[in-house]
Design a protein around this motif. Structure first.
Motif, PDB file in Angstrom:
ATOM      1  N   ASN A 128       0.812  -1.219   0.000  1.00  0.00           N
ATOM      2  CA  ASN A 128       0.000   0.000   0.000  1.00  0.00           C
ATOM      3  C   ASN A 128       0.853   1.280   0.000  1.00  0.00           C
ATOM      4  N   GLU A 129       2.083   1.150  -0.466  1.00  0.00           N
ATOM      5  CA  GLU A 129       2.940   2.323  -0.633  1.00  0.00           C
ATOM      6  C   GLU A 129       2.850   2.888  -2.048  1.00  0.00           C
ATOM      7  N   SER A 135       0.142   6.926   1.826  1.00  0.00           N
ATOM      8  CA  SER A 135       0.523   5.592   2.276  1.00  0.00           C
ATOM      9  C   SER A 135      -0.321   5.204   3.486  1.00  0.00           C
ATOM     10  N   VAL A 136      -0.825   3.977   3.502  1.00  0.00           N
ATOM     11  CA  VAL A 136      -1.634   3.488   4.618  1.00  0.00           C
ATOM     12  C   VAL A 136      -0.719   2.946   5.709  1.00  0.00           C
ATOM     13  N   ASP A 143       4.309   2.889  11.855  1.00  0.00           N
ATOM     14  CA  ASP A 143       5.494   2.988  11.001  1.00  0.00           C
ATOM     15  C   ASP A 143       5.600   1.824  10.020  1.00  0.00           C
ATOM     16  N   ARG A 144       4.681   0.883  10.129  1.00  0.00           N
ATOM     17  CA  ARG A 144       4.734  -0.308   9.281  1.00  0.00           C
ATOM     18  C   ARG A 144       3.603  -0.310   8.253  1.00  0.00           C
ATOM     19  N   LYS A 404       8.671  -2.333   7.863  1.00  0.00           N
ATOM     20  CA  LYS A 404       8.658  -0.875   7.991  1.00  0.00           C
ATOM     21  C   LYS A 404       8.440  -0.229   6.627  1.00  0.00           C
ATOM     22  N   LYS A 405       7.791   0.912   6.624  1.00  0.00           N
ATOM     23  CA  LYS A 405       7.601   1.657   5.380  1.00  0.00           C
ATOM     24  C   LYS A 405       8.962   2.013   4.780  1.00  0.00           C
TER      25      LYS A 405
END
Length: 483
Positions: A128-129, A135-136, A143-144, A404-405
């Motif tokens: 979902n990035e 970003s979700v 943060d994830r 992590k994002k």
């Protein structure tokens, strides 16, 4: 207890018993969204006034377990007079001119479409990035990532901003985010649910799925939206079961396959231990486990990305600025095509269009697309053979917890997120991911795979496992949760 803590079936019963009104339920969700969604970013759009008006005016043709309940839609499922963008700039101004078949069937059952969930653009992604909006975040750790592409749907259900949400699953896009976000996610058999009104990614793979916090809600919605649709030539004429009434069958004596290819050294050791605990629980109820082999699993990722990218390149050729969506130029036709697609599509979508066009072009078709189609048949045959020995198959849903994002910048690393889900999509089988506990304070799930049109079996098995496992504790958000 807050209204948003209840399940969909509990909400419908309270509405029927006049303990709650439909308006109260929708307003409770509206407040919840306003309290927490600035942290989660699960919704792209929602219209509370329209939902209340619809709830008050709706003519219910078929009363069900979920009549009166609001259900969120992934932003690639078209609904009349609602913005539906597939989280893409190229469709940022598109408003639906009709209802998808699943939406029409929900409305006939008195179920209220409410809001569009964030997603990876055109359902291409595992984190979902790739949304062109935002970003979700995973409700268990902001943060994830929540998983993808139905990450918004999974996150909103876990954050109690929705009771139930519809998503789409092409290679794991309902099951993987369900596991990473701690909810239940079902991908039905290919053809069980009409795809009419679902914006196409990979037409031979796409299937509308359901996310909720328990199996009963999923079973109750599936029996509403499943069934033959003359507007979708791939939909099945097979009879739809009353799934919600088939959830209390004894699972003693069922034979469950454990494919060795899904339990390799690549699987996180803590997740392996978590699954072993789930297996022990089920063995205590008389379930029999048997090791099996799905020997072509190692080819699943490459096969999936060749086929899905080829189909995506074909399907997305319609987005050219001519008929609908954003037009970036009026100078020449060629200039309009180039600028509209260059500025309208995101990086991941462009990557897959390029891969798809490459594998379909003259000179490469036989080497890639044709070969992938042949391997797909072998993957399907593996499952057909396995189901001659077992009743269902149990695997991990994801090889790791939510990352992590920004952690997986290499596309190949990202594609491997779906290693345990894509083969099921290639075979067209039904599968469900059920939360199985926590690893490092993040949720993990087990995947239950059934034979064709055996949603009844995997839903019942999932429901029995839920009873053994106990309640899932969802994170406190917005400062007003009771947990």
């Amino acid at each position: 207890m807050n209204i948003y803590d209840l399940s969909g079936v509990e909400i419908a019963k309270k509405i029927k018993d006049k303990e709650l009104s439909k308006e109260e339920v929708i307003l409770a969700l509206d407040k919840r969204i306003k309290d927490v969604d600035s942290d989660i970013n699960a919704y792209i759009s929602y219209d509370t006034k329209k939902a209340i008006k619809m709830a008050n005016e709706l003519e219910v043709k078929n009363e069900t377990n979920l009549t009166g309940v609001p259900v969120a839609l992934k932003d690639n499922i078209v609904s009349y007079q609602d913005k539906t963008t597939a989280a893409s700039k190229i469709l940022s101004n598109y408003v639906g001119t009709y209802n998808a078949t699943v939406v029409k069937r929900m409305l006939d059952a008195g179920i209220i479409p409410y809001g569009k969930s964030n997603m990876d653009e055109f359902a291409m992604g595992s984190s979902n990035e790739n949304s062109s909006y935002k970003s979700v975040s995973n409700p268990f750790d902001l943060d994830r990532i929540p998983g993808g592409s139905s990450g918004g749907a999974a996150a909103m259900v876990a954050a109690k901003e929705a009771f139930i949400a519809l998503g789409s699953d092409t290679g794991g896009s309902v099951r993987q985010p369900a596991a990473l976000s701690g909810v239940v996610g079902l991908k039905p058999t290919y053809g069980r649910v009409s795809r009419y009104g679902l914006m196409s990614f990979g037409s031979s793979l796409d299937q509308i799925g359901i996310l909720a916090r328990n199996t009963m809600d999923i079973a109750s919605l599936l029996e509403v939206i499943a069934g033959y649709d003359e507007l979708d030539a791939t939909s099945s004429t097979k009879k739809v079961d009353k799934y919600s009434e088939l959830l209390d069958k004894d699972i003693k004596g069922l034979v469950v396959g454990l494919p060795e290819e899904y339990f390799t050294k690549d699987l996180n050791e803590d997740i392996r231990n978590n699954i072993n605990e789930a297996i022990k629980l089920l063995e205590s109820k008389g379930v029999i486990f048997k090791k099996i082999n799905l020997k072509h699993t190692k080819y699943a990722i490459s096969t999936y990305y060749i086929i899905s990218s080829a189909e995506a390149a074909s399907n997305l050729s319609r987005y050219d600025g001519v008929r609908y969506g954003v037009r970036q130029s009026n100078e020449t036709v060629e200039d309009m095509y180039v600028k509209t697609r260059s500025l309208g599509f995101g990086k991941e979508v462009k990557r897959r269009i390029m891969i798809g066009n490459y594998v379909l072009c003259s000179g490469f078709y036989d080497a890639y697309y044709k070969k992938a189609s042949q391997v797909r048949r072998l993957i399907k045959q593996d499952f057909v053979s396995a189901f001659s020995e077992v009743d269902l198959i149990l695997t991990p849903t994801s090889p790791f917890i939510a990352f992590k994002k920004g952690e997986k910048v290499n596309p190949i690393d990202m594609y491997l997120s779906d290693i345990y889900t894509v083969s099921i999509s290639l075979a067209g089988l039904p599968a469900i991911s059920v939360p199985s506990g926590m690893v490092d304070n993040m949720p993990v799930g087990i995947q239950l795979i059934g034979n064709y049109f055996r949603e009844d079996l995997i839903l019942n098995f999932a429901n029995q496992y839920e009873k053994l496992r106990g309640e899932i504790k969802y994170p406190s958000l917005g400062g007003n949760d009771n947990e």
